[in-house]
Design an enzyme around this catalytic site. Structure first.
Site, PDB file in Angstrom:
ATOM      1  N   THR A  36       0.840  -1.195   0.000  1.00  0.00           N
ATOM      2  CA  THR A  36       0.000   0.000   0.000  1.00  0.00           C
ATOM      3  C   THR A  36       0.875   1.244   0.000  1.00  0.00           C
ATOM      4  O   THR A  36       2.015   1.201   0.466  1.00  0.00           O
ATOM      5  CB  THR A  36      -0.918   0.048   1.246  1.00  0.00           C
ATOM      6  OG1 THR A  36      -1.766   1.194   1.149  1.00  0.00           O
ATOM      7  CG2 THR A  36      -0.138   0.138   2.544  1.00  0.00           C
ATOM      8  N   LYS A  41      -3.241   3.330   6.604  1.00  0.00           N
ATOM      9  CA  LYS A  41      -3.557   1.903   6.691  1.00  0.00           C
ATOM     10  C   LYS A  41      -2.431   1.149   7.411  1.00  0.00           C
ATOM     11  O   LYS A  41      -2.691   0.238   8.181  1.00  0.00           O
ATOM     12  CB  LYS A  41      -3.691   1.308   5.289  1.00  0.00           C
ATOM     13  CG  LYS A  41      -4.949   1.677   4.535  1.00  0.00           C
ATOM     14  CD  LYS A  41      -4.922   0.891   3.236  1.00  0.00           C
ATOM     15  CE  LYS A  41      -6.118   1.101   2.375  1.00  0.00           C
ATOM     16  NZ  LYS A  41      -6.009   0.317   1.128  1.00  0.00           N
ATOM     17  N   ASP A  97      -7.998  -4.036  -0.108  1.00  0.00           N
ATOM     18  CA  ASP A  97      -8.796  -3.084  -0.865  1.00  0.00           C
ATOM     19  C   ASP A  97     -10.075  -2.898  -0.074  1.00  0.00           C
ATOM     20  O   ASP A  97     -10.648  -3.868   0.443  1.00  0.00           O
ATOM     21  CB  ASP A  97      -9.084  -3.578  -2.282  1.00  0.00           C
ATOM     22  CG  ASP A  97      -9.455  -2.404  -3.190  1.00  0.00           C
ATOM     23  OD1 ASP A  97      -8.814  -1.332  -3.090  1.00  0.00           O
ATOM     24  OD2 ASP A  97     -10.394  -2.534  -3.991  1.00  0.00           O
ATOM     25  N   TYR A 186     -13.434   8.385   4.112  1.00  0.00           N
ATOM     26  CA  TYR A 186     -14.828   8.733   4.424  1.00  0.00           C
ATOM     27  C   TYR A 186     -15.125   8.728   5.938  1.00  0.00           C
ATOM     28  O   TYR A 186     -16.293   8.814   6.323  1.00  0.00           O
ATOM     29  CB  TYR A 186     -15.767   7.739   3.731  1.00  0.00           C
ATOM     30  CG  TYR A 186     -15.713   7.774   2.219  1.00  0.00           C
ATOM     31  CD1 TYR A 186     -16.598   8.569   1.486  1.00  0.00           C
ATOM     32  CD2 TYR A 186     -14.787   7.010   1.510  1.00  0.00           C
ATOM     33  CE1 TYR A 186     -16.561   8.586   0.097  1.00  0.00           C
ATOM     34  CE2 TYR A 186     -14.735   7.030   0.112  1.00  0.00           C
ATOM     35  CZ  TYR A 186     -15.625   7.816  -0.580  1.00  0.00           C
ATOM     36  OH  TYR A 186     -15.586   7.845  -1.955  1.00  0.00           O
ATOM     37  N   HIS A 212     -13.828  -2.465   9.900  1.00  0.00           N
ATOM     38  CA  HIS A 212     -13.744  -3.420   8.797  1.00  0.00           C
ATOM     39  C   HIS A 212     -12.318  -3.946   8.631  1.00  0.00           C
ATOM     40  O   HIS A 212     -12.092  -5.139   8.535  1.00  0.00           O
ATOM     41  CB  HIS A 212     -14.189  -2.706   7.514  1.00  0.00           C
ATOM     42  CG  HIS A 212     -13.582  -1.326   7.374  1.00  0.00           C
ATOM     43  ND1 HIS A 212     -13.758  -0.341   8.303  1.00  0.00           N
ATOM     44  CD2 HIS A 212     -12.754  -0.792   6.450  1.00  0.00           C
ATOM     45  CE1 HIS A 212     -13.099   0.747   7.944  1.00  0.00           C
ATOM     46  NE2 HIS A 212     -12.462   0.489   6.816  1.00  0.00           N
TER      47      HIS A 212
HETATM   48  P1  ITT Z   1      -3.844   1.620  -1.480  1.00  0.00           P
HETATM   49  O1  ITT Z   1      -4.615   1.177  -2.694  1.00  0.00           O
HETATM   50  O2  ITT Z   1      -2.468   2.144  -1.791  1.00  0.00           O
HETATM   51  O3  ITT Z   1      -3.795   0.580  -0.393  1.00  0.00           O
HETATM   52  P2  ITT Z   1      -6.007   3.536  -1.110  1.00  0.00           P
HETATM   53  O4  ITT Z   1      -6.101   4.755  -0.229  1.00  0.00           O
HETATM   54  O5  ITT Z   1      -6.213   3.714  -2.579  1.00  0.00           O
HETATM   55  O6  ITT Z   1      -4.606   2.859  -0.767  1.00  0.00           O
HETATM   56  P3  ITT Z   1      -8.223   1.586  -1.090  1.00  0.00           P
HETATM   57  O7  ITT Z   1      -8.190   1.521  -2.574  1.00  0.00           O
HETATM   58  O8  ITT Z   1      -8.262   0.320  -0.316  1.00  0.00           O
HETATM   59  O9  ITT Z   1      -7.005   2.476  -0.537  1.00  0.00           O
HETATM   60  O10 ITT Z   1      -9.454   2.394  -0.533  1.00  0.00           O
HETATM   61  C1  ITT Z   1     -10.347   3.085  -1.331  1.00  0.00           C
HETATM   62  C2  ITT Z   1     -10.820   4.304  -0.626  1.00  0.00           C
HETATM   63  O11 ITT Z   1     -11.743   3.923   0.392  1.00  0.00           O
HETATM   64  C3  ITT Z   1      -9.754   5.129   0.090  1.00  0.00           C
HETATM   65  O12 ITT Z   1      -9.121   6.019  -0.773  1.00  0.00           O
HETATM   66  C4  ITT Z   1     -10.587   5.844   1.128  1.00  0.00           C
HETATM   67  O13 ITT Z   1     -11.200   6.968   0.562  1.00  0.00           O
HETATM   68  C5  ITT Z   1     -11.653   4.814   1.460  1.00  0.00           C
HETATM   69  N1  ITT Z   1     -11.296   4.077   2.672  1.00  0.00           N
HETATM   70  C6  ITT Z   1     -10.577   2.943   2.774  1.00  0.00           C
HETATM   71  N2  ITT Z   1     -10.453   2.567   4.049  1.00  0.00           N
HETATM   72  C7  ITT Z   1     -11.100   3.497   4.780  1.00  0.00           C
HETATM   73  C8  ITT Z   1     -11.316   3.692   6.159  1.00  0.00           C
HETATM   74  O14 ITT Z   1     -10.836   2.849   7.062  1.00  0.00           O
HETATM   75  N3  ITT Z   1     -12.010   4.758   6.542  1.00  0.00           N
HETATM   76  C9  ITT Z   1     -12.505   5.618   5.638  1.00  0.00           C
HETATM   77  N4  ITT Z   1     -12.340   5.530   4.334  1.00  0.00           N
HETATM   78  C10 ITT Z   1     -11.640   4.475   3.892  1.00  0.00           C
END
Ligand code: ITT
Length: 229
Positions: A36, A41, A97, A186, A212
């Protein structure tokens, strides 16, 4: 007379030679690359996993490639990210993800959560991506009473070339205004069921008790603890 340094070295040597548990502890500490670029995260996951596992972010291992993430499911994207890193670094690794699934929007933004505002060209100049995403989400839900939503995390682990999947979900509702400044993404608009504050109003420890991601990570940790050395 012993210097402070000499005393410390003697103490540490004594500790390691006479307490076999220490060796077991170090032998058991597992290192995993987390595929990531999102440092929030990394912090969340390291806090859940504790000392038994050492999580190395891509930043830490000096890997700066933009990782493709163009599948149509969370599982697909997590697997794509983990495979991309595994193939290049040859190290055991995992990726997560996550998507926010809103009932009144038929599960959107879902797999498009990160780029929700970007895909419809709704990011204003000077606005951050999370702010644009939340603004779009609140606009979509204007006047709608059905506010149920859930966060879903899918983790794909690749260990010795084999893939394993873990999932975690938390249910809640979407507020009509942002509340709190902690967390990321979010978090300011997500109120988990049974709690009086949003994820953005919680400490890392509070969010990690129910989130989650921590639910998926606990399954990952359980698997790793039982994985043959
Ligand atoms: P990586 O792909 O590099 O891991 P990312 O930020 O793009 O990082 P994701 O694709 O998993 O992460 O997440 C998609 C989006 O969902 C992320 O950009 C956030 O806006 C939201 N998100 C993920 N986890 C969250 C959380 O715990 N609380 C709030 N929003 C979250």
């Amino acid at each position: 007379k012993d210097t402070f340094a000499a005393k410390t070295i003697r103490l540490l040597c004594g500790f390691f030679f006479h307490v076999p548990g220490c060796w077991i502890y170090f032998r058991r500490m597992k290192e995993l690359v987390f595929a990531t670029h999102n440092e929030h995260k990394v912090l969340e996951i390291q806090a859940v996993l504790g000392d038994e596992f050492r999580i190395m972010s891509l930043h830490k291992v000096g890997f700066s490639d933009e990782i493709p993430e163009d599948r149509h499911t969370l599982e697909g994207n997590a697997s794509q990210k983990a495979e991309y890193v595994y193939e290049r670094l040859g190290m055991d690794c995992f990726a997560d993800d996550t998507g926010l699934e809103v009932a009144a929007l038929d599960g959107a933004p879902g797999v498009f959560s990160a780029r929700y505002a970007e895909i419809s060209n709704e990011v204003k100049q000077g606005e951050t991506i999370p702010d644009a995403n939340m603004r779009k989400l609140l606009k979509q839900l204007e006047g709608i009473h059905e506010r149920r939503a859930l966060f879903r995390t899918v983790i794909v682990l690749i260990i010795s070339g084999k893939q394993y999947t873990f999932e975690g979900v938390v249910e809640g509702t979407i507020l009509s205004l942002k509340k709190g400044t902690g967390g990321f993404g979010y978090d300011p608009v997500f109120l988990p069921n049974g709690y009086g504050k949003t994820f953005a109003e919680m400490s890392l420890k509070e969010k990690n008790k129910i989130s989650h991601r921590s639910r998926a990570v606990l399954k990952l940790a359980d698997f790793l603890k039982n994985y043959p050395e």
